[in-house]
Design a protein around this motif. Structure first.
Motif, PDB file in Angstrom:
ATOM      1  N   GLY A  51       0.792  -1.221   0.000  1.00  0.00           N
ATOM      2  CA  GLY A  51       0.000   0.000   0.000  1.00  0.00           C
ATOM      3  C   GLY A  51       0.823   1.269   0.000  1.00  0.00           C
ATOM      4  O   GLY A  51       1.998   1.275  -0.361  1.00  0.00           O
ATOM      5  N   ILE A  52       0.177   2.329   0.428  1.00  0.00           N
ATOM      6  CA  ILE A  52       0.771   3.660   0.496  1.00  0.00           C
ATOM      7  C   ILE A  52       1.527   3.784   1.814  1.00  0.00           C
ATOM      8  O   ILE A  52       1.024   3.390   2.861  1.00  0.00           O
ATOM      9  CB  ILE A  52      -0.336   4.747   0.400  1.00  0.00           C
ATOM     10  N   SER A  62       1.747   0.674   6.021  1.00  0.00           N
ATOM     11  CA  SER A  62       1.379   0.553   4.615  1.00  0.00           C
ATOM     12  C   SER A  62      -0.141   0.446   4.553  1.00  0.00           C
ATOM     13  O   SER A  62      -0.720  -0.489   5.112  1.00  0.00           O
ATOM     14  CB  SER A  62       2.037  -0.684   4.015  1.00  0.00           C
ATOM     15  N   LEU A  63      -0.780   1.416   3.901  1.00  0.00           N
ATOM     16  CA  LEU A  63      -2.240   1.463   3.858  1.00  0.00           C
ATOM     17  C   LEU A  63      -2.768   1.431   2.441  1.00  0.00           C
ATOM     18  O   LEU A  63      -2.152   1.963   1.532  1.00  0.00           O
ATOM     19  CB  LEU A  63      -2.751   2.768   4.476  1.00  0.00           C
ATOM     20  N   ILE A  64      -3.932   0.842   2.296  1.00  0.00           N
ATOM     21  CA  ILE A  64      -4.690   1.000   1.061  1.00  0.00           C
ATOM     22  C   ILE A  64      -5.840   1.945   1.407  1.00  0.00           C
ATOM     23  O   ILE A  64      -6.235   2.049   2.572  1.00  0.00           O
ATOM     24  CB  ILE A  64      -5.181  -0.354   0.502  1.00  0.00           C
ATOM     25  N   PRO A  65      -6.360   2.668   0.430  1.00  0.00           N
ATOM     26  CA  PRO A  65      -7.395   3.656   0.726  1.00  0.00           C
ATOM     27  C   PRO A  65      -8.573   3.109   1.529  1.00  0.00           C
ATOM     28  O   PRO A  65      -9.103   3.794   2.397  1.00  0.00           O
ATOM     29  CB  PRO A  65      -7.835   4.135  -0.665  1.00  0.00           C
ATOM     30  N   GLU A  66      -8.945   1.866   1.300  1.00  0.00           N
ATOM     31  CA  GLU A  66     -10.093   1.277   1.994  1.00  0.00           C
ATOM     32  C   GLU A  66      -9.852   1.069   3.493  1.00  0.00           C
ATOM     33  O   GLU A  66     -10.808   0.890   4.254  1.00  0.00           O
ATOM     34  CB  GLU A  66     -10.469  -0.070   1.354  1.00  0.00           C
ATOM     35  N   ASP A  67      -8.601   1.084   3.923  1.00  0.00           N
ATOM     36  CA  ASP A  67      -8.272   0.822   5.326  1.00  0.00           C
ATOM     37  C   ASP A  67      -8.060   2.080   6.162  1.00  0.00           C
ATOM     38  O   ASP A  67      -7.806   1.978   7.358  1.00  0.00           O
ATOM     39  CB  ASP A  67      -7.000  -0.026   5.418  1.00  0.00           C
ATOM     40  N   VAL A  68      -8.169   3.251   5.571  1.00  0.00           N
ATOM     41  CA  VAL A  68      -7.839   4.488   6.282  1.00  0.00           C
ATOM     42  C   VAL A  68      -8.738   4.713   7.494  1.00  0.00           C
ATOM     43  O   VAL A  68      -8.242   5.057   8.576  1.00  0.00           O
ATOM     44  CB  VAL A  68      -7.887   5.711   5.330  1.00  0.00           C
ATOM     45  N   GLU A  69     -10.024   4.501   7.352  1.00  0.00           N
ATOM     46  CA  GLU A  69     -10.936   4.774   8.461  1.00  0.00           C
ATOM     47  C   GLU A  69     -10.624   3.885   9.671  1.00  0.00           C
ATOM     48  O   GLU A  69     -10.556   4.360  10.803  1.00  0.00           O
ATOM     49  CB  GLU A  69     -12.387   4.583   8.020  1.00  0.00           C
ATOM     50  N   LYS A  70     -10.407   2.613   9.435  1.00  0.00           N
ATOM     51  CA  LYS A  70     -10.062   1.683  10.518  1.00  0.00           C
ATOM     52  C   LYS A  70      -8.710   2.066  11.130  1.00  0.00           C
ATOM     53  O   LYS A  70      -8.549   2.076  12.346  1.00  0.00           O
ATOM     54  CB  LYS A  70     -10.029   0.254   9.993  1.00  0.00           C
ATOM     55  N   PHE A  71      -7.734   2.366  10.294  1.00  0.00           N
ATOM     56  CA  PHE A  71      -6.412   2.773  10.762  1.00  0.00           C
ATOM     57  C   PHE A  71      -6.502   4.029  11.621  1.00  0.00           C
ATOM     58  O   PHE A  71      -5.890   4.112  12.680  1.00  0.00           O
ATOM     59  CB  PHE A  71      -5.486   3.019   9.560  1.00  0.00           C
ATOM     60  N   PHE A  72      -7.284   4.982  11.172  1.00  0.00           N
ATOM     61  CA  PHE A  72      -7.454   6.237  11.911  1.00  0.00           C
ATOM     62  C   PHE A  72      -8.037   5.953  13.296  1.00  0.00           C
ATOM     63  O   PHE A  72      -7.538   6.450  14.310  1.00  0.00           O
ATOM     64  CB  PHE A  72      -8.334   7.212  11.137  1.00  0.00           C
ATOM     65  N   ALA A  73      -9.082   5.145  13.337  1.00  0.00           N
ATOM     66  CA  ALA A  73      -9.750   4.843  14.609  1.00  0.00           C
ATOM     67  C   ALA A  73      -8.831   4.088  15.567  1.00  0.00           C
ATOM     68  O   ALA A  73      -8.767   4.418  16.750  1.00  0.00           O
ATOM     69  CB  ALA A  73     -11.014   4.036  14.351  1.00  0.00           C
ATOM     70  N   GLU A  74      -8.130   3.115  15.053  1.00  0.00           N
ATOM     71  CA  GLU A  74      -7.314   2.268  15.927  1.00  0.00           C
ATOM     72  C   GLU A  74      -5.945   2.861  16.233  1.00  0.00           C
ATOM     73  O   GLU A  74      -5.524   2.871  17.388  1.00  0.00           O
ATOM     74  CB  GLU A  74      -7.135   0.885  15.282  1.00  0.00           C
ATOM     75  N   THR A  75      -5.240   3.311  15.220  1.00  0.00           N
ATOM     76  CA  THR A  75      -3.859   3.726  15.402  1.00  0.00           C
ATOM     77  C   THR A  75      -3.724   5.200  15.758  1.00  0.00           C
ATOM     78  O   THR A  75      -3.067   5.549  16.737  1.00  0.00           O
ATOM     79  CB  THR A  75      -3.044   3.412  14.120  1.00  0.00           C
TER      80      THR A  75
END
Length: 80
Positions: A51-52, A62-75
């Motif tokens: 990912g990015i 490393s993130l893909i656009p679809e994972d940003v919301e979950k990443f933001f909430a958790e990390t």
């Protein structure tokens, strides 16, 4: 806290603009403009990842656009 998103060639092609847009929206929704700074960064040397490349404090992800919301909430929210 700084969030750096790679905007280099490889990450741009993988969707870094979408990741930046999603982070921008989430920061505004949670009214965290005074606590989070979103920045673009040229190559972070992690191009082989799926990912990015995203850096939060001293940690790389490393993130893909679809994972940003979950990443933001958790990390991201988990560090505030």
């Amino acid at each position: 806290m700084d969030i750096l998103v790679c905007v280099g060639s490889s990450c741009h092609l993988k969707g870094s603009r979408q990741v930046i847009s999603a982070f921008t929206q989430l920061i505004k929704e949670h009214q965290l403009e005074d606590r989070l700074t979103l920045k673009g960064s040229f190559c972070m040397g992690k191009c082989s990842c799926k990912g990015i490349s995203v850096k939060v404090e001293d940690d790389f992800y490393s993130l893909i656009p679809e994972d940003v919301e979950k990443f933001f909430a958790e990390t991201v929210m988990g560090r505030l």
